[in-house]
Motif scaffolding. Structure first.
Motif, short mmCIF file in Angstrom:
data_model
loop_
_atom_site.label_atom_id
_atom_site.label_comp_id
_atom_site.label_asym_id
_atom_site.label_seq_id
_atom_site.Cartn_x
_atom_site.Cartn_y
_atom_site.Cartn_z
N PHE A 1 0.78 -1.33 -0.08
CA PHE A 1 -0.02 0.04 -0.11
C PHE A 1 0.55 1.13 0.23
O PHE A 1 0.33 2.59 0.01
N GLY A 2 2.27 1.16 -0.04
CA GLY A 2 2.86 2.33 -0.15
C GLY A 2 2.81 3.38 0.77
O GLY A 2 3.07 3.10 1.74
N ASP A 3 2.66 4.55 0.15
CA ASP A 3 2.62 5.81 0.96
C ASP A 3 1.36 6.05 1.60
O ASP A 3 1.20 7.22 2.12
N ARG A 4 0.54 5.36 1.60
CA ARG A 4 -0.96 5.48 2.21
C ARG A 4 -0.61 5.53 3.63
O ARG A 4 0.09 4.70 4.09
N THR A 5 -1.54 6.17 4.29
CA THR A 5 -1.23 6.34 5.89
C THR A 5 -1.82 5.17 6.39
O THR A 5 -2.99 4.74 6.09
N ALA A 6 -1.35 4.35 6.95
CA ALA A 6 -1.59 3.17 7.96
C ALA A 6 -2.03 3.42 9.32
O ALA A 6 -2.88 2.69 9.49
N VAL A 7 -1.22 4.32 10.07
CA VAL A 7 -1.71 4.45 11.39
C VAL A 7 -1.63 6.01 11.65
O VAL A 7 -0.36 6.68 11.18
N CYS A 8 -2.41 6.42 12.55
CA CYS A 8 -2.36 8.19 13.09
C CYS A 8 -2.18 7.71 14.56
O CYS A 8 -3.14 7.18 15.15
N VAL A 9 -1.19 8.30 15.02
CA VAL A 9 -1.00 8.21 16.45
C VAL A 9 -0.27 9.45 16.94
O VAL A 9 0.73 10.06 16.54
N ASP A 10 -0.99 10.01 18.12
CA ASP A 10 -0.32 11.46 18.60
C ASP A 10 -0.13 12.43 17.68
O ASP A 10 0.76 12.95 17.67
N GLY A 11 -0.90 12.60 16.71
CA GLY A 11 -0.93 13.61 15.62
C GLY A 11 0.05 13.30 14.45
O GLY A 11 0.18 14.10 13.77
N GLN A 12 0.70 12.00 14.57
CA GLN A 12 1.62 11.98 13.48
C GLN A 12 1.22 10.73 12.59
O GLN A 12 0.36 9.85 13.19
N ALA A 13 1.42 10.82 11.51
CA ALA A 13 0.84 9.59 10.46
C ALA A 13 2.17 8.80 10.14
O ALA A 13 3.05 9.18 9.86
N VAL A 14 1.87 7.30 10.10
CA VAL A 14 2.72 6.25 9.54
C VAL A 14 2.28 5.76 8.34
O VAL A 14 1.30 5.09 8.58
#
Length: 868
Positions: free
Chosen positions: A19-32
């Motif tokens: 899934f490449g650069d799609r956002t997998a996780v958002c936590v504490d205001g940061q996107a992984v």
């Protein structure tokens, strides 16, 4: 030919990078991104080694925990999921299964404790997950799930929810819970986003997160919907929300219908789902378009699954049996079971069901002997086995919310020792202590065929509860000295003693005043300050008819009305009535039997009123001792309950136990805020005790008894109106309400009461955004200020006095009590919560009185020795 099972990885965990650069996780205001998550998972997988090992994870809703979870699944290491936060339940599983690697999150990082280089276990190639069954956390019995089952269930859920990469799910449930785990699995399987959070839905910060991160869904268990109502969810503007899922127990059909209709109006769907850990999470779902019309149904099988209805010997109903690729391999009870392959091909759910004409399945009962307590499934057979291991012959019955066991005891045995055993049983099965009821019997009730008579066992609790109710002792004293001696547990009471000088306070005056009213009739406003001798003379006078007060002198009709009025109604002190009504309204509002906000703030004014009446008399030293005694009488029973709640649940913190959540806890309203009233009251009382212990301040209060509380009132208003802007935790400034109650108690003239009334009218209506709440607080305060007594039906005097006396005790205990009953009946939950509060008041008061007598005897012993 024997086909060897092939080791398979869990596809969605191994294929994150796709899934490449799609956002997998958002936590504490940061996107992984998925690429970054895949790199972290690969690194963690390398840390786990190339030898296939049993990994135990203390799972929580954090990124490091999620990474270890995915690493184990992707690399083929069987993963034992431990409860969030560790504790005894986690320790028992670790001791039972001896994992090769123990993983936990410490300081924001994943810590791997390698207990050996390789493995000591024979691990079946298909084994991927080991998960506790619902309600058996800490039990060695685990569900064995294959990688294919995990993948298949994630795919099926994604299909019927029509998940897409744009979806973003908030983690309202823990990763250690199979339902919460399925949310993560299904979203990662389609390239969607998981928003990691531990925030409760009653926390305004959660809804800020929903809006900021454009959350499209969240998962809910039945209790979540009560929290949603408290949070005002129905009126929220949530444009990104696409659907809500519900599982984890039966949701009341009326609530299903109400939320399905709300979703239609607001543009989101409600998916009611049915599942078990043994099916990797989900077996059925109710399509949103039929939820409002068929709210009692669990719906249709998930994609790839099938139901059949199997006959049950001796029953007309049929058991629901499920088959599909997500069915477990089987159970594990010892490490040796980890090498087993599939021992289960279809799942007998234990639920009795029927299929409607529309093709929907409905659950109509349970075949197995399980009950649900606070959302946890408790095996009644396990309860019997625990008691047997303790050397007791017993039979257990139950209803959702409680377990009742008949325990055979020797003739004449009291049964009081069963309390400790009940605590042991509660700890073993992981439920609150009040849910376990053990009753000593000479012989277990049995049917004609020799089997236990479970309805008769259930009735043991009902009859016990009924026999424990009733009036007070028939020989209770009715003279003033006897009443004081009984209530205050004192012996030497002289004519010059007063209720206050004898140590009476706001916690004991209710019982005294109710009994004095029965003995004396109408009580003087300042009875608590009158000498015993004067009250005794008033009692004697009350027994002599007053010819001048003959109602017949005013005419026969008026005399008859007055006669019936006196027979039906009798006055009670307004403060007592307010306390009784307030605790009923507060608990009913919390349980959602009805909603009437503001009564807790009325109680703050009543607390100030009683503080002025009972804590500000006598010399400075005696005043300070009396204030500290009152504080102890609030703190000890409250902390005992909160400490118990902290020990048996995961709902509270050490800050709650030390009554410091309003200072150290999170901002805004959370579950940790439940004891705010006790905390604020204790803080106020401690602050005033310290303040008034300063000689100059104490003299100022005695010189200006009305101006002093009004000065406190004005000072706190500076904070309330933000003239002085200081960070104020918890409920915000409330000392001004306490000070208003104090001022009401010392307002002796019409002018003073009028001035205090004006201040109340100017300040209370703007206290909250809710006009009804403001009106409640104002009405309660004005009644306290202007009405010394209120007419109450004579038949309700005793229960009113009991409720008022036990108001604090009911407040602190009801948070533990009502969840055991509110799924059955909210009215029952209120009644039981009040009854438990009264029982706790009776026990705790006796215990504290005994402790005080012991301390007094201890202080007097040196003096007696010197006299010798």
């Amino acid at each position: 030919m024997i086909i060897e099972p092939v080791l398979t990885e869990v596809s969605f965990a191994a294929g994150l990078a796709a899934f490449g650069d799609r956002t997998a996780v958002c936590v504490d205001g940061q996107a992984v991104s998925y690429s970054e998550l895949a790199d972290r998972v690969d690194a963690a997988a390398r840390s786990l080694g190339t030898v296939r090992r049993l990994v135990a994870l203390e799972a929580d809703n954090s990124l490091p925990s999620l990474v270890v979870y995915l690493a184990a699944l992707s690399a083929g290491h069987p993963l034992l999921i431990l409860p969030t936060g560790g504790g005894r339940a986690a320790e028992s599983l670790v001791a039972a299964y001896d994992p090769d690697v123990l993983a936990r999150v410490e300081g924001g990082d994943a810590v791997l404790e390698e207990r050996r280089e390789g493995t000591r276990h024979a691990l079946h190639p298909e084994l991927a997950l080991l998960v506790s069954t619902s309600g058996s956390t800490g039990s060695p019995k685990l569900v064995r799930l294959s990688g294919d089952a995990v993948q298949a269930n994630a795919a099926a859920i994604a299909e019927y929810l029509q998940l897409r990469p744009e979806d973003r799910a908030a983690t309202t449930l823990p990763l250690s819970y199979c339902y919460g785990m399925s949310v993560v699995n299904s979203h990662l399987s389609v390239g969607a986003t998981v928003v990691l959070t531990d925030l409760s839905v009653v926390d305004p910060c959660f809804w800020d997160l929903v809006r900021t991160e454009r959350v499209t869904s969240f998962a809910a268990v039945p209790y979540t919907f009560e929290l949603l109502e408290r949070a005002g969810f129905a009126d929220m503007d949530l444009p990104s929300l696409r659907y809500i899922t519900q599982a984890g127990g039966r949701l009341d059909p009326d609530r299903v219908r109400a939320y399905a209709q709300l979703g239609r109006r607001r543009g989101w769907d409600l998916f009611v789902m049915y599942g078990q850990t043994e099916a990797t999470a989900r077996m059925a779902y109710l399509p949103p378009d039929v939820a409002a019309e068929h709210p009692q149904a669990v719906g249709i099988p998930i994609p790839g699954g099938q139901f059949r209805l199997a006959e049950v010997p001796g029953l007309d109903e049929r058991e629901l049996v499920y088959s599909g690729p997500n069915v477990m391999l089987g159970y594990a009870e010892t490490p040796a079971d980890l090498e087993l392959g599939r021992t289960v091909t279809e799942l007998h759910t234990g639920d009795l069901a029927r299929r409607t004409a529309e093709g929907l399945y409905e659950i109509v009962g349970r075949r197995s002997r399980f009950v649900k307590i606070v959302g946890l499934r408790v095996d009644l057979g396990q309860v019997e086995r625990i008691l047997a291991d303790l050397g007791m012959a017993a039979a257990a019955a139950g209803q959702d919310g409680r377990v009742v066991a008949a325990v055979e005891s020797a003739a004449g045995e009291s049964g009081h020792g069963l309390a400790l055993i009940a605590k042991t049983v509660a700890q073993e099965v992981g439920v609150p202590r009040p849910a376990i009821h053990l009753h000593p019997v000479a012989a277990i009730p049995r049917l004609g065929n020799g089997k236990p008579d479970y309805p008769a066992i259930l009735a043991l609790h009902d009859s016990s509860a009924e026999s424990s109710t009733g009036g007070g002792p028939a020989d209770a004293p009715d003279d003033v000295r006897g009443i004081y001696a009984d209530v205050l547990e004192l012996e030497d009471i002289g004519d010059a003693d007063t209720f206050v000088s004898l140590g009476g306070d706001s916690l004991s005056y209710v019982a005294a005043s109710v009994r004095l009213e029965r003995a004396l009739g109408d009580l003087p406003r300042d009875w608590h300050l009158l000498p015993v001798g004067e009250l005794e003379r008033a009692r004697t006078a009350a027994a002599v008819p007053d010819a001048a007060a003959d109602p017949g002198a005013a005419g026969p009709v008026r005399a008859m009305v007055q006669k019936w009025r006196n027979r039906l109604l009798a006055p009670m002190e307004t403060g007592i009535v307010l306390r009784a009504v307030a605790i009923v309204f507060i608990i009913s509002t919390h349980i959602r039997l009805f909603s009437w906000e503001g009564m807790a703030h009325v109680l703050l004014a009543v607390a100030g009123f009683n503080f002025a009446r009972f804590q500000l008399n006598g010399p400075p030293g005696a005043r300070l001792r009396r204030q500290l005694r009152t504080i102890a009488r609030v703190v000890v029973p409250s902390v005992a309950v909160i400490g118990f709640a902290f020990a048996v649940t995961d709902s509270y913190t050490w800050a709650n136990v030390f009554l410091l959540n309003t200072v150290l806890g999170p901002e805004g309203w959370t579950d940790y805020s439940r004891f705010w009233f006790v905390e604020i009251l204790v803080h106020i009382l401690l602050g005033l005790a310290a303040l008034l212990a300063i000689p100059k301040v104490g003299r100022a209060e005695r010189r200006w008894p009305l101006a002093f509380p009004l000065a406190l009132f004005g000072a706190d208003l500076l904070l309330r109106f933000r003239i002085i802007d200081l960070p104020y935790p918890g409920q915000g400034p409330v000392l001004w309400l306490f000070a208003l109650g104090w001022a009401a108690a010392v307002s002796r003239t019409l002018r003073a009461r009028a001035a205090v009334t004006a201040l109340a009218v100017l300040t209370i209506p703007g206290a909250f955004d809710d006009g009804y709440r403001n009106a409640t607080i104002l009405a309660g305060f004005l009644a306290l200020l202007w009405l010394p007594t209120l007419p109450v039906p004579r038949a309700l005097h005793r229960i009113t006095g009991l409720l008022a006396s036990a108001s604090l005790y009911a407040y602190v205990t009801h948070w533990l009590v009502y969840p055991l009953f509110d799924q059955t009946s909210k009215a029952l939950a209120v009644a039981v919560s009040l009854a438990v509060g009264i029982g706790y008041w009776a026990i705790a008061t006796r215990a504290m009185n005994a402790a005080e007598r012991w301390l007094r005897a201890l202080r007097e012993r040196p003096r007696d020795a010197q006299n010798i």
